[in-house]
Design a protein around this motif. Structure first.
Motif, PDB file in Angstrom:
ATOM      1  N   LEU A  81      -3.257 -38.539  -5.826  1.00  0.00           N
ATOM      2  CA  LEU A  81      -3.475 -39.309  -7.053  1.00  0.00           C
ATOM      3  C   LEU A  81      -4.084 -40.671  -6.758  1.00  0.00           C
ATOM      4  CD1 LEU A  81      -0.489 -38.409  -9.389  1.00  0.00           C
ATOM      5  CD2 LEU A  81      -2.741 -37.386  -9.224  1.00  0.00           C
ATOM      6  N   ASP A  82      -3.963 -41.108  -5.483  1.00  0.00           N
ATOM      7  CA  ASP A  82      -4.581 -42.388  -5.109  1.00  0.00           C
ATOM      8  C   ASP A  82      -6.096 -42.353  -5.322  1.00  0.00           C
ATOM      9  OD1 ASP A  82      -4.608 -40.437  -3.112  1.00  0.00           O
ATOM     10  OD2 ASP A  82      -4.590 -41.864  -1.471  1.00  0.00           O
ATOM     11  N   ARG A  83      -6.710 -41.162  -5.312  1.00  0.00           N
ATOM     12  CA  ARG A  83      -8.161 -41.056  -5.518  1.00  0.00           C
ATOM     13  C   ARG A  83      -8.526 -40.918  -7.002  1.00  0.00           C
ATOM     14  NH1 ARG A  83     -11.361 -39.040  -0.754  1.00  0.00           N
ATOM     15  NH2 ARG A  83     -12.848 -38.133  -2.186  1.00  0.00           N
ATOM     16  N   TYR A  84      -7.513 -40.735  -7.855  1.00  0.00           N
ATOM     17  CA  TYR A  84      -7.781 -40.484  -9.276  1.00  0.00           C
ATOM     18  C   TYR A  84      -7.087 -41.507 -10.179  1.00  0.00           C
ATOM     19  CZ  TYR A  84      -9.818 -36.254  -7.481  1.00  0.00           C
ATOM     20  OH  TYR A  84     -10.615 -35.388  -6.777  1.00  0.00           O
ATOM     21  N   ASP A  85      -7.111 -42.787  -9.745  1.00  0.00           N
ATOM     22  CA  ASP A  85      -6.491 -43.877 -10.521  1.00  0.00           C
ATOM     23  C   ASP A  85      -5.052 -43.558 -10.914  1.00  0.00           C
ATOM     24  OD1 ASP A  85      -8.951 -45.132 -10.393  1.00  0.00           O
ATOM     25  OD2 ASP A  85      -9.635 -44.278 -12.295  1.00  0.00           O
ATOM     26  N   TYR A  86      -4.390 -42.750 -10.086  1.00  0.00           N
ATOM     27  CA  TYR A  86      -2.989 -42.381 -10.340  1.00  0.00           C
ATOM     28  C   TYR A  86      -2.793 -41.698 -11.699  1.00  0.00           C
ATOM     29  CZ  TYR A  86      -2.164 -44.812  -6.056  1.00  0.00           C
ATOM     30  OH  TYR A  86      -2.225 -45.165  -4.736  1.00  0.00           O
ATOM     31  N   LYS A  87      -3.841 -41.002 -12.168  1.00  0.00           N
ATOM     32  CA  LYS A  87      -3.715 -40.276 -13.445  1.00  0.00           C
ATOM     33  C   LYS A  87      -3.850 -38.786 -13.172  1.00  0.00           C
ATOM     34  CE  LYS A  87      -5.487 -43.856 -16.501  1.00  0.00           C
ATOM     35  NZ  LYS A  87      -6.738 -44.608 -16.438  1.00  0.00           N
ATOM     36  N   LEU A  88      -2.796 -38.050 -13.530  1.00  0.00           N
ATOM     37  CA  LEU A  88      -2.814 -36.608 -13.306  1.00  0.00           C
ATOM     38  C   LEU A  88      -3.943 -35.945 -14.099  1.00  0.00           C
ATOM     39  CD1 LEU A  88      -1.502 -34.229 -11.859  1.00  0.00           C
ATOM     40  CD2 LEU A  88       0.107 -34.013 -13.744  1.00  0.00           C
ATOM     41  N   GLU A  89      -4.260 -36.470 -15.289  1.00  0.00           N
ATOM     42  CA  GLU A  89      -5.310 -35.812 -16.091  1.00  0.00           C
ATOM     43  C   GLU A  89      -6.685 -35.945 -15.414  1.00  0.00           C
ATOM     44  OE1 GLU A  89      -4.371 -39.717 -18.343  1.00  0.00           O
ATOM     45  OE2 GLU A  89      -3.334 -38.236 -17.106  1.00  0.00           O
ATOM     46  N   ASN A  90      -6.909 -37.026 -14.673  1.00  0.00           N
ATOM     47  CA  ASN A  90      -8.188 -37.176 -13.942  1.00  0.00           C
ATOM     48  C   ASN A  90      -8.285 -36.120 -12.843  1.00  0.00           C
ATOM     49  OD1 ASN A  90      -8.364 -39.400 -15.521  1.00  0.00           O
ATOM     50  ND2 ASN A  90      -8.459 -40.904 -13.880  1.00  0.00           N
ATOM     51  N   TYR A  91      -7.157 -35.941 -12.135  1.00  0.00           N
ATOM     52  CA  TYR A  91      -7.104 -34.955 -11.051  1.00  0.00           C
ATOM     53  C   TYR A  91      -7.272 -33.542 -11.624  1.00  0.00           C
ATOM     54  CZ  TYR A  91      -4.832 -32.247  -7.278  1.00  0.00           C
ATOM     55  OH  TYR A  91      -4.516 -31.330  -6.307  1.00  0.00           O
ATOM     56  N   ALA A  92      -6.617 -33.277 -12.755  1.00  0.00           N
ATOM     57  CA  ALA A  92      -6.714 -31.959 -13.397  1.00  0.00           C
ATOM     58  C   ALA A  92      -8.161 -31.690 -13.829  1.00  0.00           C
ATOM     59  CB  ALA A  92      -5.782 -31.890 -14.603  1.00  0.00           C
ATOM     60  N   ALA A  93      -8.815 -32.714 -14.398  1.00  0.00           N
ATOM     61  CA  ALA A  93     -10.212 -32.551 -14.839  1.00  0.00           C
ATOM     62  C   ALA A  93     -11.088 -32.213 -13.645  1.00  0.00           C
ATOM     63  CB  ALA A  93     -10.691 -33.836 -15.507  1.00  0.00           C
ATOM     64  N   SER A  94     -10.783 -32.833 -12.507  1.00  0.00           N
ATOM     65  CA  SER A  94     -11.529 -32.580 -11.286  1.00  0.00           C
ATOM     66  C   SER A  94     -11.374 -31.112 -10.855  1.00  0.00           C
ATOM     67  CB  SER A  94     -11.013 -33.538 -10.213  1.00  0.00           C
ATOM     68  OG  SER A  94     -11.484 -33.155  -8.966  1.00  0.00           O
ATOM     69  N   LYS A  95     -10.150 -30.598 -10.903  1.00  0.00           N
ATOM     70  CA  LYS A  95      -9.900 -29.194 -10.540  1.00  0.00           C
ATOM     71  C   LYS A  95     -10.673 -28.238 -11.454  1.00  0.00           C
ATOM     72  CE  LYS A  95      -6.960 -29.171  -7.085  1.00  0.00           C
ATOM     73  NZ  LYS A  95      -7.599 -28.950  -5.779  1.00  0.00           N
ATOM     74  N   PHE A  96     -10.760 -28.601 -12.745  1.00  0.00           N
ATOM     75  CA  PHE A  96     -11.420 -27.713 -13.697  1.00  0.00           C
ATOM     76  C   PHE A  96     -12.934 -27.678 -13.529  1.00  0.00           C
ATOM     77  CE2 PHE A  96      -7.537 -26.776 -15.896  1.00  0.00           C
ATOM     78  CZ  PHE A  96      -7.809 -25.583 -16.557  1.00  0.00           C
ATOM     79  N   ARG A  97     -13.470 -28.570 -12.704  1.00  0.00           N
ATOM     80  CA  ARG A  97     -14.917 -28.506 -12.412  1.00  0.00           C
ATOM     81  C   ARG A  97     -15.278 -27.187 -11.733  1.00  0.00           C
ATOM     82  NH1 ARG A  97     -17.720 -33.775 -12.301  1.00  0.00           N
ATOM     83  NH2 ARG A  97     -19.266 -32.841 -10.920  1.00  0.00           N
ATOM     84  N   ILE A  98     -14.277 -26.464 -11.225  1.00  0.00           N
ATOM     85  CA  ILE A  98     -14.524 -25.162 -10.590  1.00  0.00           C
ATOM     86  C   ILE A  98     -15.138 -24.196 -11.606  1.00  0.00           C
ATOM     87  CG2 ILE A  98     -12.232 -24.120 -11.049  1.00  0.00           C
ATOM     88  CD1 ILE A  98     -13.222 -23.633  -7.633  1.00  0.00           C
ATOM     89  N   SER A  99     -14.890 -24.445 -12.909  1.00  0.00           N
ATOM     90  CA  SER A  99     -15.392 -23.519 -13.935  1.00  0.00           C
ATOM     91  C   SER A  99     -16.741 -23.961 -14.516  1.00  0.00           C
ATOM     92  CB  SER A  99     -14.367 -23.398 -15.068  1.00  0.00           C
ATOM     93  OG  SER A  99     -14.256 -24.632 -15.762  1.00  0.00           O
ATOM     94  N   GLN A 100     -17.243 -25.122 -14.077  1.00  0.00           N
ATOM     95  CA  GLN A 100     -18.487 -25.615 -14.692  1.00  0.00           C
ATOM     96  C   GLN A 100     -19.666 -24.712 -14.316  1.00  0.00           C
ATOM     97  OE1 GLN A 100     -19.037 -29.617 -13.299  1.00  0.00           O
ATOM     98  NE2 GLN A 100     -19.880 -28.996 -11.341  1.00  0.00           N
ATOM     99  N   ASN A 101     -20.620 -24.638 -15.219  1.00  0.00           N
ATOM    100  CA  ASN A 101     -21.830 -23.811 -15.051  1.00  0.00           C
ATOM    101  C   ASN A 101     -21.565 -22.311 -15.111  1.00  0.00           C
ATOM    102  OD1 ASN A 101     -23.240 -26.246 -14.610  1.00  0.00           O
ATOM    103  ND2 ASN A 101     -22.812 -26.158 -12.425  1.00  0.00           N
ATOM    104  N   GLN A 102     -20.303 -21.907 -15.318  1.00  0.00           N
ATOM    105  CA  GLN A 102     -20.038 -20.466 -15.393  1.00  0.00           C
ATOM    106  C   GLN A 102     -20.550 -19.917 -16.723  1.00  0.00           C
ATOM    107  OE1 GLN A 102     -15.712 -19.996 -14.392  1.00  0.00           O
ATOM    108  NE2 GLN A 102     -16.524 -18.767 -12.717  1.00  0.00           N
ATOM    109  N   THR A 103     -20.937 -18.636 -16.706  1.00  0.00           N
ATOM    110  CA  THR A 103     -21.433 -17.975 -17.921  1.00  0.00           C
ATOM    111  C   THR A 103     -20.506 -16.804 -18.253  1.00  0.00           C
ATOM    112  OG1 THR A 103     -22.715 -16.310 -16.737  1.00  0.00           O
ATOM    113  CG2 THR A 103     -23.780 -18.443 -17.100  1.00  0.00           C
ATOM    114  N   GLY A 104     -20.828 -16.089 -19.311  1.00  0.00           N
ATOM    115  CA  GLY A 104     -20.038 -14.926 -19.724  1.00  0.00           C
ATOM    116  C   GLY A 104     -20.023 -13.797 -18.704  1.00  0.00           C
TER     117      GLY A 104
END
Length: 446
Positions: A185-208
């Motif tokens: 969390l030290d890399r994400y301003d100590y905000k869990l939602e920032n870290y979670a958003a980062s993890k969800f980048r795994i789904s970016q650019n995906q299609t059907g």
């Protein structure tokens, strides 16, 4: 016309691999590391005639690049990265760079815990199932180096949130998100939602056409999914509820249902035991079924897989005391999983560089299973404060050898000595591998 300059920050596995791929693709490559470069990487760079520097960055060399590949370990707040971003010079990850040069199918696995195990297991299943597959990312030979030297049809990539932060065009054909728990969390301003958003980048650019595999039992994942459109086909897995399309637990059997493909296997036959490993096995099994592997081949692979070094790795028994090396547990959650899978009394070796750990989640398991704690770190005050009411014996040690000896004396026949530090290792060791190896050596000498 001179070729374009590509600068690479960090001369570790990913940086050196990216340098070689860039060289093969005709770039003018310059590698810069703020610290010292390990000897074997130096030799590689020299043998390829790639220019590099160590112990500091020469700004004009780096700022003249058209693009910069950054090691995942370097934070965005590093001065050199700030300078690049101010000048709008693109800063990308090695995965982003290498992904441009391969048409292989990408199976990408992320999550706070279990990603190395799941990536290794998935690779094992696919390879034994006859696929031409490579394993890279946070594990093994770098992805870029393999793209430069191999010709795989599939890649299983273990991807950390730091790598995801600098991925833009890259796309996962099959994305796996195991879980989201507080880490780094030290890399994400100590905000869990920032870290979670980062993890969800795994789904970016995906299609059907693509697949997004996730844990339906993970609270943080569920929270993000509520407000997010995922274009890919979703395949959840759960051990708490029945899932129509995905994986679930029925009595003691893992059941996987995708497109009329039905797979079943008893959890007692799995090579990896413990509740968290049921999740890891489900995720790997779904990937295999998406790729239409045969059930008998999958069952065989899931039953004979041997775990990775430094992750709940059995080091042997001495006078009836089992020794387990879980040095890879660099956060509290990993240690929670390790304790959760223990069936005996435990002497727990904890400590190192603490990333703002919340030890309270360990208290219940420590009360149930831990008879003594051996601290292995320079500053152990927070461990003492956290557990002094729950454990009678807490001892400080300052080397792997001393920790192993003290733990051995505190344990009795039938106990387990578990090295599962819940902390990074940089105070006393080079990295968690070094910590694990020193511990294994120390056990051999007992």
């Amino acid at each position: 016309m001179s070729s374009q300059r590509l600068a690479i920050l960090g001369a570790g596995e990913s940086g050196v691999g990216a340098a070689y791929l860039a060289l093969k693709k005709g770039y003018d490559v310059f590698v810069s590391d703020f610290g010292p470069v390990a000897d074997h990487y130096k030799k590689q760079l020299q043998s390829w005639n790639i220019r590099f520097e160590e112990n500091g960055h020469t700004e004009e060399e780096i700022l003249s690049a058209v693009e910069v590949v950054k090691s995942p370990g370097i934070p965005d707040r590093a001065p050199i990265v700030k300078s690049l971003l101010e000048r709008n010079i693109p800063v990308i990850s090695e995965i982003e760079f290498a992904g441009r040069y391969t048409n292989a199918k990408m199976i990408c696995i992320t999550g706070s815990n279990g990603k190395t195990t799941t990536a290794s297991l998935t690779y094992h299943i696919l390879k034994n199932g006859g696929l031409n597959v490579g394993l890279a990312g946070n594990i093994g030979k770098s992805f870029a180096y393999q793209v430069a030297t191999e010709n795989f049809d599939y890649y299983v990539l273990e991807i950390s949130s730091f790598m995801l932060d600098n991925m833009y065009q890259f796309k996962a054909d099959i994305a796996v998100l195991l879980n989201i728990t507080p880490d780094h969390l030290d890399r994400y301003d100590y905000k869990l939602e920032n870290y979670a958003a980062s993890k969800f980048r795994i789904s970016q650019n995906q299609t059907g056409e693509d697949y997004f595999i996730y844990c339906a039992d993970d609270a943080e994942t569920a929270k993000v999914l509520q407000g997010k459109q995922i274009a890919a086909q979703q395949l959840p897995f759960s051990i708490e509820k029945k899932i129509t399309t995905g994986a679930y637990l029925e009595q003691d059997n893992i059941v996987i249902n995708i497109h009329q493909q039905h797979f079943q296997m008893s959890i007692n036959e799995l090579a990896l035991q413990g509740k968290h490993n049921i999740y890891n096995s489900m995720a790997s099994g779904i990937v295999a079924k998406v790729l239409e592997l045969r059930s008998d081949s999958m069952r065989e692979s899931m039953g004979n897989f041997s775990n990775i070094e430094h992750r709940l790795e059995s080091v042997g028994k001495i006078s009836g005391i089992s020794f387990i090396n879980d040095s890879k547990a660099t956060n509290v959650n990993s240690t929670w999983y390790a304790l959760e899978s223990m069936t005996t009394d435990v002497v727990l070796i904890l400590g190192g560089v603490d990333k703002g750990n919340d030890y309270s989640m360990l208290r219940e398991l420590v009360k149930q299973k831990v008879k003594a704690i051996v601290c292995l770190g320079k500053d152990n005050k927070r461990i003492h404060d956290a557990f002094e009411d729950d454990v009678e014996v807490i001892v400080n040690t300052s080397s792997a050898q001393e920790a192993a000896q003290v733990a051995y004396h505190l344990a009795t026949k039938g106990d387990t000595v578990l090295l599962s530090p819940a902390c990074a290792s940089f105070d006393l060791f080079k990295n968690y591998e070094d910590r694990g190896r020193q511990f294994k050596e120390a056990v051999k000498e007992l």
